[in-house]
Write a protein that holds these residues in place. Structure first.
Motif, short mmCIF file in Angstrom:
data_model
loop_
_atom_site.label_atom_id
_atom_site.label_comp_id
_atom_site.label_asym_id
_atom_site.label_seq_id
_atom_site.Cartn_x
_atom_site.Cartn_y
_atom_site.Cartn_z
N ARG A 232 0.77 -1.27 -0.06
CA ARG A 232 0.10 0.16 0.09
C ARG A 232 1.03 1.53 -0.11
N LYS A 233 2.35 1.20 0.82
CA LYS A 233 2.32 2.41 0.73
C LYS A 233 3.91 3.04 0.01
N PHE A 234 3.94 1.88 -1.53
CA PHE A 234 5.42 1.96 -1.89
C PHE A 234 4.72 1.89 -3.35
N GLN A 235 4.87 2.84 -4.65
CA GLN A 235 4.82 2.81 -5.36
C GLN A 235 5.85 1.70 -6.12
N ALA A 236 5.10 1.06 -7.12
CA ALA A 236 6.01 -0.19 -8.00
C ALA A 236 7.33 0.72 -8.63
N SER A 237 7.46 2.16 -8.65
CA SER A 237 8.57 2.66 -8.98
C SER A 237 9.74 2.56 -8.07
N GLN A 238 9.61 2.78 -6.70
CA GLN A 238 10.46 2.60 -5.32
C GLN A 238 10.52 1.34 -5.20
N ILE A 239 9.54 0.04 -5.08
CA ILE A 239 10.03 -0.68 -4.74
C ILE A 239 9.12 -2.25 -5.32
N SER A 240 9.29 -3.40 -5.76
CA SER A 240 8.92 -4.62 -6.14
C SER A 240 9.15 -5.57 -5.47
N LEU A 241 7.63 -6.09 -5.23
CA LEU A 241 7.05 -7.19 -4.29
C LEU A 241 6.68 -8.04 -5.12
N PRO A 242 7.68 -9.41 -5.29
CA PRO A 242 6.87 -10.86 -5.65
C PRO A 242 5.40 -10.75 -5.32
N PHE A 243 5.27 -11.72 -5.89
CA PHE A 243 3.85 -12.88 -5.70
C PHE A 243 3.72 -13.50 -4.74
N GLY A 244 2.78 -13.18 -3.38
CA GLY A 244 3.47 -13.75 -1.74
C GLY A 244 2.96 -13.39 -0.78
N ALA A 245 2.56 -13.34 0.01
CA ALA A 245 2.15 -13.25 1.22
C ALA A 245 3.28 -12.41 1.80
N ARG A 246 4.66 -12.93 2.27
CA ARG A 246 5.03 -12.43 3.05
C ARG A 246 6.53 -13.58 2.43
N LEU A 247 7.22 -12.94 3.62
CA LEU A 247 8.85 -13.14 3.46
C LEU A 247 9.05 -14.39 4.43
N ARG A 248 9.35 -15.69 3.04
CA ARG A 248 9.65 -17.44 4.14
C ARG A 248 11.10 -17.43 3.85
N PRO A 249 12.10 -17.84 4.19
CA PRO A 249 13.35 -18.78 3.87
C PRO A 249 13.66 -19.79 2.96
N ARG A 250 12.58 -20.92 2.88
CA ARG A 250 12.68 -21.87 2.25
C ARG A 250 11.34 -22.48 1.40
N GLY A 251 11.29 -23.09 0.94
CA GLY A 251 10.70 -23.21 -0.26
C GLY A 251 10.75 -22.61 -1.67
N PRO A 252 9.82 -23.28 -2.56
CA PRO A 252 9.74 -22.23 -3.84
C PRO A 252 8.47 -20.97 -3.58
N PRO A 253 8.91 -19.61 -4.07
CA PRO A 253 7.90 -19.33 -4.10
C PRO A 253 6.20 -18.80 -4.69
N GLY A 254 6.10 -19.05 -4.07
CA GLY A 254 4.46 -19.04 -3.96
C GLY A 254 3.65 -20.19 -3.13
N THR A 255 4.36 -21.31 -2.30
CA THR A 255 4.39 -22.31 -1.74
C THR A 255 4.15 -22.05 -0.29
N CYS A 256 3.21 -23.34 0.09
CA CYS A 256 3.76 -22.80 1.36
C CYS A 256 5.17 -23.76 2.01
N THR A 257 5.13 -23.04 2.78
CA THR A 257 7.22 -23.70 2.93
C THR A 257 7.97 -24.90 3.78
N GLY A 258 6.65 -25.44 4.21
CA GLY A 258 6.66 -26.61 4.50
C GLY A 258 6.60 -27.91 3.63
N GLY A 259 6.46 -27.44 2.38
CA GLY A 259 5.82 -29.17 0.80
C GLY A 259 4.56 -28.50 0.81
N ALA A 260 3.94 -30.04 0.86
CA ALA A 260 2.98 -30.18 -0.09
C ALA A 260 2.18 -30.30 0.82
N GLY A 261 1.13 -28.72 1.19
CA GLY A 261 0.12 -28.17 2.22
C GLY A 261 0.60 -28.07 3.38
#
Length: 174
Positions: free
Chosen positions: A67-96
């Motif tokens: 909400r705060k930053f315009q696309a010219s200031q920062i680009s956030l990839p798809f996903g609700a939050r930053l997590r260190p493990r797992g492929p983007p767009g999935t749950c961090t612990g694996g399937a389901g």
């Protein structure tokens, strides 16, 4: 204590050499809050977008950033939050599955919007022309190691994309 300026000088050092419009990713309270103090209270380096990787692990923070930053200031990839493990767009612990509070739990597909890792965050911003710097990287996130390099840059590290390796077979014509 009033004359102890160690944290103040540390924050100034983090921001001082960054180029105009840089994205600074911090890791934890010690680096983000002094930087935010300089920006919010002293109006210093307002051109730098400072985000904390630990806070970006929460859905509410990522929504606020979008909400705060315009696309010219920062680009956030798809996903609700930053997590260190797992492929983007999935749950961090694996399937389901998802890891929360060190416990493997079921992922609610209706409320879980997926996650993104540092590699996708770096890629989205660097390819948009935004220079990215980190104080340190989020524990457990090695996703960027094959595509990005961290180069010392004052008190921080600049994230640079590694060139695609040249394949000798591509040079040989049939």
């Amino acid at each position: 204590l009033r004359k102890n300026r160690v944290v103040f000088e540390y924050a100034k050092g983090l921001l001082s050499d960054l180029p105009l419009g840089a994205l600074l990713l911090t890791k934890g309270d010690l680096s983000i809050y002094p930087v935010r103090y300089l920006q919010a209270c002293l109006n210093e380096r307002l051109d730098v977008v400072a985000l904390d990787q630990e806070l970006m692990g929460y859905d509410w923070m990522t929504k606020r950033i979008r909400r705060k930053f315009q696309a010219s200031q920062i680009s956030l990839p798809f996903g609700a939050r930053l997590r260190p493990r797992g492929p983007p767009g999935t749950c961090t612990g694996g399937a389901g599955r998802e890891v929360r509070n060190n416990r493997d739990t079921e992922c609610d597909p209706n409320s879980h919007k997926g996650v993104f890792n540092l590699a996708s965050l770096f890629k989205a911003n660097i390819r948009s022309g935004i220079e990215v710097f980190v104080v340190d990287t989020k524990d457990g996130d090695q996703s960027f190691r094959s595509s990005f390099r961290l180069i010392p840059f004052g008190l921080v590290q600049q994230v640079v994309e590694m060139p695609t390796p040249l394949m000798p077979s591509a040079l040989i014509s049939s």
